[in-house]
Design an enzyme around this catalytic site. Structure first.
Site: not given
Ligand code: ARG
Length: 458
Positions: A22, A316, A289, A284, A276, A321, A154, A109, A324
């Site tokens: 890891s 554990y 977005e 844009n 664009s 792992q 609405t 652990n 993360k």
């Protein structure tokens, strides 16, 4: 390189090492790992498990390692399994035999559970600070737009007139709740798992209270099995982050709509929009977005961790792992989105005339016209029908309610008088709504004052 080679007769297959390791992502935890180890060493000395000289040597070694990682002279390399092994190996390399005593009464652990909690506590604070800045931006817009009229919607249909201050005030409330959610999570998670060992505590007389307080926790967790296997706080945090993203995404969606050629309620600053490659006229709302798009990614992290945890027996399991990368990614995403939305919002221009003009269209004052009749004694259901009829007339003639003549009003209901025009004017429609929470000027000023106090309070 390994902390556990003793009972093995063969080297780990390289593929297994790569799959199991890891370090490529938990290296982010080096500060927390060292902070936790320093507190552990302090506690071991207090409990006479380490001598003062041993403690001092360990702490000096750990502090040097931290500094060297920060200034780039020590590189965290992938042949180690995880950040815990890397730092412990480094320590032993630097200070020799004494370094081997650091892990007394501890397991990876409880170590990893501690590191993650320390990391998240800090991230909660950083996220909170970003939201607070963002709230200050929203507050500014509110203060400046108490009398900027716009349609309230609405079903994305014009409904009743409001003000920009009122509309932004809704976001103020949402992000205020986000902060309070973060603070709730902080309170609940603020217990130290250090001393839980692998799962069953330890036979050494550790002072868990002491190390917990050293590390800024309210105290130790009360069950060592839970201490090493609890990831609720991550799920809660991811859930809070998901809600923050949902709020940012709704705002983004509105910014996108408001920025469209059809609405033109706002104009995005050139620095916070893009062009664009083919259509020269385009500007844009890519940032909005992307924020909307990245929301899915943060929800994904939440669902992913919930799913990872759902079948795990106590205590554990290595599955954990997986908590993360997705958490780190979600945090980076949310922090980036908060900072950018803040800038996009504070730099964009509101086309107040267009907003106000839009609020005069669409029979947005129809409810007020009905209320007018009610105030003159007509039952609301009848009033609703009468105004509905008038709206239909207006639609046929292509005019708005205030353009009907008094004769036309009276023809449908004799109760109408000249004061109908004032009653259904935009300013009257908004400013008569003066109960707390409503868009009227006085009500809005009161809320803005409360918001100001809130922002000054912490
Ligand atoms: N890298 C591991 C994790 O993130 C650290 C804990 C390892 N513990 C173990 N028993 N293998 O969960």
């Amino acid at each position: 390189m390994k902390l556990w080679g003793g009972r093995f007769t063969k080297e780990t297959d390289q593929l297994v090492h790569n799959f199991n390791a890891s370090i490529s992502f938990d290296k982010k935890l080096f500060r927390q790992d060292i902070e936790g180890s320093i507190a552990h060493a302090d506690m071991l000395e207090k409990q006479k498990i380490l001598t003062k000289a041993e403690r001092d040597l360990i702490i000096k070694g750990l502090s040097d390692i931290k500094e060297d990682i920060i200034n780039g002279t020590l590189e965290i390399t992938p042949e180690y399994e995880d950040i815990h092994s890397f730092i412990e190996s480094q320590l032993i390399k630097r200070i020799g035999e004494t370094g081997k005593k650091l892990h007394t009464g501890r397991s990876r652990n409880d170590q990893v559970a501690l590191d993650m909690k320390l990391y998240i506590k800090n991230e909660i604070k950083e996220t909170d600070a970003l939201i607070k800045n963002f709230l200050a931006t929203i507050h500014e817009i509110m203060k400046n737009n108490i009398q900027t009229y716009m349609p309230g919607f609405t079903h994305l249909q014009k409904a009743q007139p409001i003000t920009l201050a009122h509309h932004m005030g809704a976001y103020f409330e949402m992000f205020k709740r986000d902060r309070s959610r973060l603070s709730d999570i902080f309170k609940r998670m603020n217990l130290s798992p250090l001393g839980s060992g692998a799962l069953a505590g330890t036979t050494y007389p550790l002072d868990r209270e002491y190390s917990a307080v050293l590390l800024g926790f309210d105290g130790p967790t009360l069950n060592s099995i839970d201490g090493v296997s609890d990831r609720d706080y991550l799920i809660e945090f991811l859930s809070a982050l998901s809600i923050i993203m949902m709020h940012l995404s709704r705002l983004s969606e509105e910014i996108i709509i408001w920025n469209s050629n059809e609405y033109r309620f706002i104009e995005l600053d050139d620095a916070y929009s893009t062009g664009s490659s083919i259509m020269p006229q385009k500007k844009n709302p890519d940032i909005a977005e992307l924020v909307r798009g990245k929301t899915g990614r943060v929800y994904g992290a939440l669902i992913s961790l919930l799913t990872t945890m759902k079948g795990l027996p106590l205590a554990y399991n290595k599955d954990m792992q997986e908590d993360k990368e997705l958490t780190f990614d979600a945090i980076d995403t949310v922090k980036g989105c908060l900072a950018l939305t803040d800038k996009m919002l504070s730099s964009m221009k509101f086309n107040k005339d267009i907003m106000e003009n839009s609020a005069t269209k669409g029979f947005i004052n129809a409810t007020d016209a009905a209320d007018y009749l009610v105030n003159k004694g007509v039952p609301f259901r009848d009033a609703h029908g009468i105004i509905g009829q008038l709206v239909l007339t207006c639609i046929k003639k292509g005019i708005s309610l205030d353009e009907l003549s008094l004769e036309e009003y009276k023809a449908v209901c004799p109760v109408f008088e000249d004061d109908i025009y004032e009653t259904i004017s935009l300013t009257a429609c908004v400013n008569k709504r003066n109960i707390i929470g409503a868009p009227g000027k006085e009500a809005m000023e009161k809320v803005i004052e409360l918001n100001e106090e809130y922002l000054n309070s912490d």
